[in-house]
Design an enzyme around this catalytic site. Structure first.
Site, PDB file in Angstrom:
ATOM      1  CE1 TYR A 138      27.813  52.840  37.829  1.00 11.92           C
ATOM      2  CE2 TYR A 138      27.307  51.102  39.396  1.00 11.92           C
ATOM      3  CZ  TYR A 138      27.360  52.438  39.070  1.00 11.92           C
ATOM      4  OH  TYR A 138      26.948  53.377  39.987  1.00 11.92           O
ATOM      5  CE  LYS A 167      24.649  52.656  36.915  1.00  9.92           C
ATOM      6  NZ  LYS A 167      24.439  54.053  37.199  1.00  9.92           N
TER       7      LYS A 167
HETATM    8  O1  MN9 Z   1      22.994  55.597  39.455  1.00  6.27           O
HETATM    9  C1  MN9 Z   1      23.556  57.593  40.508  1.00  6.27           C
HETATM   10  N1  MN9 Z   1      24.917  57.406  40.769  1.00  6.27           N
HETATM   11  C2  MN9 Z   1      25.425  57.347  42.001  1.00  6.27           C
HETATM   12  C3  MN9 Z   1      23.206  56.740  39.351  1.00  6.27           C
HETATM   13  O2  MN9 Z   1      24.767  57.557  42.977  1.00  6.27           O
HETATM   14  C4  MN9 Z   1      26.827  57.006  42.112  1.00  6.27           C
HETATM   15  C5  MN9 Z   1      23.163  59.033  40.167  1.00  6.27           C
HETATM   16  O3  MN9 Z   1      21.802  58.998  39.931  1.00  6.27           O
HETATM   17  C6  MN9 Z   1      23.454  60.034  41.286  1.00  6.27           C
HETATM   18  O4  MN9 Z   1      22.966  59.564  42.516  1.00  6.27           O
HETATM   19  C7  MN9 Z   1      22.824  61.395  41.028  1.00  6.27           C
HETATM   20  C8  MN9 Z   1      23.212  62.427  42.080  1.00  6.27           C
HETATM   21  O5  MN9 Z   1      24.574  62.768  41.959  1.00  6.27           O
HETATM   22  O6  MN9 Z   1      23.157  61.832  39.766  1.00  6.27           O
END
Ligand code: MN9
Length: 296
Positions: A138, A167
Site C-alpha cells: 500500500y 495499491k
Molecule cells: O482507498 C481512498 N484513499 C484514501 C482509497 O482515503 C486515503 C480514496 O478512495 C479517497 O478517499 C478518494 C477521495 O480522495 O479518492
C-alpha cells in the site's frame, strides 16, 4: 502462480460501520458487502484507511475480516489490510486473514518513527513470509512519508515472489506507469478515485477506492467504457463522480460516504474519534446527492 485476472477491476475500500456503542456493526458490514456484490464489484479491500483500520484494535480488525469474509462467501476477491506500526501485530492479522480464506494481504508502511528504508523493507518481508498469501504493497506517501519507487519495488518483488501488487494512492501517475514496466509486471491499483480514468490510462489494472462504497456502478461503467475504447464516455462519468467527490472532500470523505449510505438504508454511524461528526450543512448537501443512488 496466482490468478492475476481475479485481482483486476473495481474493489471498494470497505467502510467500517459502527453501532450506537461505537462497536463494529456486523449487520451493516454484511449488508454493505451484499449491496456492492449485487452491483458487480470484483472484490473488497478490508480494514484500510477508508475502513478506519488504524483506529480499530487488532481484535476489532480481525473480527471485521471475519464478518466481511462471511458475507462475501467466496463470491469476490478479498484483500485484508494488515498494516500497522508493529510488525508482530501485522503478522497476527495476516495469519487470521489466511485462516479466513482471504485472497491477499496488504499493508501500509510503518509510520511515526521515520523508519529507515531497510527497516521498512524488512517489515514487508517479515509480514510476507508469515503466510502463504500474496502481498500488495500500500503506497500512500502522504500518510507516512514512504514513497515507493520503481527501484525499491523491483528489489522487494525480487526478494519474495509473494509480492504481487501495489495499491498506488498518489497523484503521481508516472510512478504508476513505471511500476507497470517492472519485470514482475505487478497488479497496480489506482488509489485516488478522482483520477481513475487517469490511472487506467497509465496502465492501472483496476482501482481500490472509498467512494466506490456507494457508487460502485459508476466506476464499473468507467472501467468497462475504458476497456471498450470509449474513453470519451469514461471521462464523462469521471467528471460526474468528481463533482460528487469534491463535495465529499469539503465535508470529510469517510463521514460523508457513511452518511450517504445511511440515507440509502445501511446504518453506518459516524467515524471514530478523533474524526468529528458531519456538520448539519454537510448532511443537507449529501442528502441531496444520496437521492441519485440505489437504495440498499
Ligand atoms: O482507498 C481512498 N484513499 C484514501 C482509497 O482515503 C486515503 C480514496 O478512495 C479517497 O478517499 C478518494 C477521495 O480522495 O479518492
Amino acid at each position: 502462480m496466482y490468478d492475476k485476472e481475479k485481482f483486476k477491476g473495481v474493489l471498494p475500500a470497505l467502510l467500517t460501520p459502527f453501532d450506537k456503542d461505537d462497536k463494529v456493526n456486523k449487520n451493516s458490514v454484511q449488508k454493505l458487502i451484499r449491496y456492492n456484490l449485487d452491483k458487480g464489484v470484483n472484490g473488497f479491500y478490508v480494514g484500510g484507511s477508508t475502513g478506519e483500520g488504524l483506529l480499530l484494535t487488532k481484535e476489532e480488525r480481525e473480527d471485521l475480516f471475519e464478518y466481511a469474509a462471511d458475507a462475501n462467501n467466496g463470491k469476490s476477491t478479498m484483500i485484508a489490510h494488515v498494516g500497522t506500526i508493529c510488525t508482530s501485530h501485522a503478522i497476527e492479522m495476516a495469519k487470521t486473514a489466511e485462516k479466513l480464506g482471504y485472497d491477499a494481504i496488504s499493508a501500509v508502511a510503518p509510520y511515526y518513527y521515520g523508519f529507515t528504508p531497510e527497516q521498512r523493507k524488512q517489515y514487508y518481508y517479515d509480514i510476507a513470509e508469515a503466510t502463504s498469501l500474496p502481498m500488495i504493497i500500500y503506497n500512500f506517501p502522504a500518510a507516512n512519508g514512504f514513497n515507493l519507487d520503481k527501484g525499491t519495488a523491483e528489489e522487494m518483488f525480487a526478494h519474495n515472489d509473494k509480492f504481487i501488487g501495489i495499491k498506488h494512492t498518489t497523484a503521481d501517475l508516472f510512478a504508476l506507469q513505471q511500476f507497470k514496466t517492472m519485470k514482475a509486471n505487478p497488479i497496480v491499483y489506482n488509489g485516488f478515485d478522482e483520477m481513475f480514468v487517469g490511472g487506467l490510462s497509465m496502465g492501472a489494472d483496476g482501482g481500490i477506492g472509498s467512494t466506490y462504497n456507494f457508487m460502485a456502478e459508476k466506476y464499473i461503467e468507467i472501467y468497462k467504457a475504458f476497456h471498450a475504447n470509449d474513453v470519451a464516455r469514461a471521462c464523462e462519468i469521471q467528471t460526474e463522480v468528481n463533482e460528487i467527490i469534491a463535495v465529499l472532500i469539503k465535508y470529510g470523505v469517510f463521514a460523508s460516504e457513511k452518511y450517504i449510505l445511511d440515507c440509502l438504508g445501511i446504518e453506518m454511524g459516524p467515524c471514530r474519534k478523533p474524526f468529528l461528526p458531519l456538520s448539519e450543512e454537510g448532511k443537507k448537501e449529501l442528502g441531496e446527492i444520496a437521492k441519485q443512488f440505489r437504495q440498499a
